[in-house]
Design an enzyme around this catalytic site. Structure first.
Site, PDB file in Angstrom:
ATOM      1  N   SER A  40       0.832  -1.196   0.000  1.00 52.49           N
ATOM      2  CA  SER A  40       0.000   0.000   0.000  1.00 52.49           C
ATOM      3  C   SER A  40       0.873   1.254   0.000  1.00 52.49           C
ATOM      4  O   SER A  40       1.957   1.267  -0.572  1.00 52.49           O
ATOM      5  CB  SER A  40      -0.956  -0.044   1.197  1.00 52.49           C
ATOM      6  OG  SER A  40      -0.244  -0.216   2.415  1.00 52.49           O
ATOM      7  N   ASP A  61       3.749  12.131   8.845  1.00 50.09           N
ATOM      8  CA  ASP A  61       2.401  12.578   9.207  1.00 50.09           C
ATOM      9  C   ASP A  61       1.778  11.729  10.308  1.00 50.09           C
ATOM     10  O   ASP A  61       0.577  11.809  10.543  1.00 50.09           O
ATOM     11  CB  ASP A  61       1.493  12.539   7.976  1.00 50.09           C
ATOM     12  CG  ASP A  61       1.463  11.155   7.316  1.00 50.09           C
ATOM     13  OD1 ASP A  61       2.066  10.209   7.872  1.00 50.09           O
ATOM     14  OD2 ASP A  61       0.847  11.025   6.239  1.00 50.09           O
ATOM     15  N   HIS A  66       2.885   7.666   7.584  1.00 49.77           N
ATOM     16  CA  HIS A  66       3.856   7.358   6.535  1.00 49.77           C
ATOM     17  C   HIS A  66       5.273   7.679   7.006  1.00 49.77           C
ATOM     18  O   HIS A  66       5.478   8.527   7.877  1.00 49.77           O
ATOM     19  CB  HIS A  66       3.502   8.118   5.257  1.00 49.77           C
ATOM     20  CG  HIS A  66       2.154   7.749   4.744  1.00 49.77           C
ATOM     21  ND1 HIS A  66       1.052   8.567   4.903  1.00 49.77           N
ATOM     22  CD2 HIS A  66       1.709   6.629   4.118  1.00 49.77           C
ATOM     23  CE1 HIS A  66      -0.014   7.970   4.381  1.00 49.77           C
ATOM     24  NE2 HIS A  66       0.362   6.790   3.898  1.00 49.77           N
TER      25      HIS A  66
END
Length: 256
Positions: A14, A187, A190
């Site tokens: 992902s 963040d 990530h």
């Protein structure tokens, strides 16, 4: 395709995979470490969960492909582990289904001709406070907690142990470092450059310790076009040349 043909390492997952060439990411670091040794191929999909991964296995990893990957590094779990949305939409996948999906991925990769090697990455932790503060107005409610991440990480690790698949416990690896919440994410979810360095270190550890023949650890793999050449830079003696094919002094970290 360009030649000579090198071993292919595919990163499948992902957003932590899709972004692995950004911000000094772990995919970019691996591409540097394996320069002139293997091709790092990115198959990362922002926002995906294990359901969508299972749906495209035959397209991303066709069994009839003449050239199969030497290694696949798989990461799914961060989106699967999000709390369910009240609408029934969204990336959440129940834990039991997540495990079954990951088994399907592992078994598909194991079935590829040529003996593809596999490493799974478990779900890393998140900085819950930053995630909650940074929620954008374009999203409905988002539920990301370390308790959920831990549950999915542990389930992935257990599944890999049962299937005899190598796995990196990112949940534990991150939390063993000081300041992991502030230094290892861009963040809260990530990975920053510092976070990516942890991923690379853990992957290289697996590759070094694995008793695979041939070895896929970078120091054990041949370097492409490594022969001496009169066209190399001339040494200080003015008579010989310096072969630069194995130089690594440019790297901030001298990876083991």
């Amino acid at each position: 395709m360009v030649g000579p043909l090198r071993p292919r390492f595919v990163l499948f997952g992902s957003s932590i995979v899709q972004l692995s060439f950004s911000n000094g990411g772990w995919g970019a670091i691996l591409a540097d470490v394996y320069s002139r040794k293997a091709d790092i191929i990115l198959r990362g999909y922002y926002g995906w969960n294990s359901r969508r991964a299972v749906d495209v296995l035959d397209q991303v990893f066709p069994k009839d492909d003449a050239t199969q990957p030497s290694l696949v590094i798989v990461y799914f779990g961060g989106n699967d582990s999000m709390g369910p949305h009240s609408s029934g939409l969204g990336p959440h996948v129940p834990l039991s289904e997540y495990v079954e999906n990951m088994k399907k991925i592992a078994n598909h990769l194991k079935s590829l001709p040529g003996g593809t090697r596999i490493i799974f990455l478990s779900c890393p932790p998140v900085d819950e406070d930053r995630v909650n503060r940074g929620t954008s107005g374009i999203f409905s409610e988002l539920v990301r907690t370390n308790e959920l991440c831990k549950n999915y990480s542990e389930a992935c690790i257990k599944m890999c142990q049962e299937l005899d698949v190598n796995v990196v416990d990112l949940f534990t690896a991150f939390q063993q470092r000081e300041n992991w919440m502030t230094d290892y994410f861009t963040d809260g979810i990530h990975l920053s450059e510092e976070g990516s360095k942890i991923v690379v270190a853990e992957i290289l550890k697996v590759l070094k310790e694995a008793e695979w023949k041939p070895s896929l650890h970078w120091k054990s793999m041949p370097t492409e076009f490594a022969e001496d050449s009169p066209y190399d830079l001339v040494a200080a003696d003015g008579k010989t040349t310096l072969n630069p094919s194995e130089w690594t002094f440019h790297r901030e970290i001298q990876w083991d």
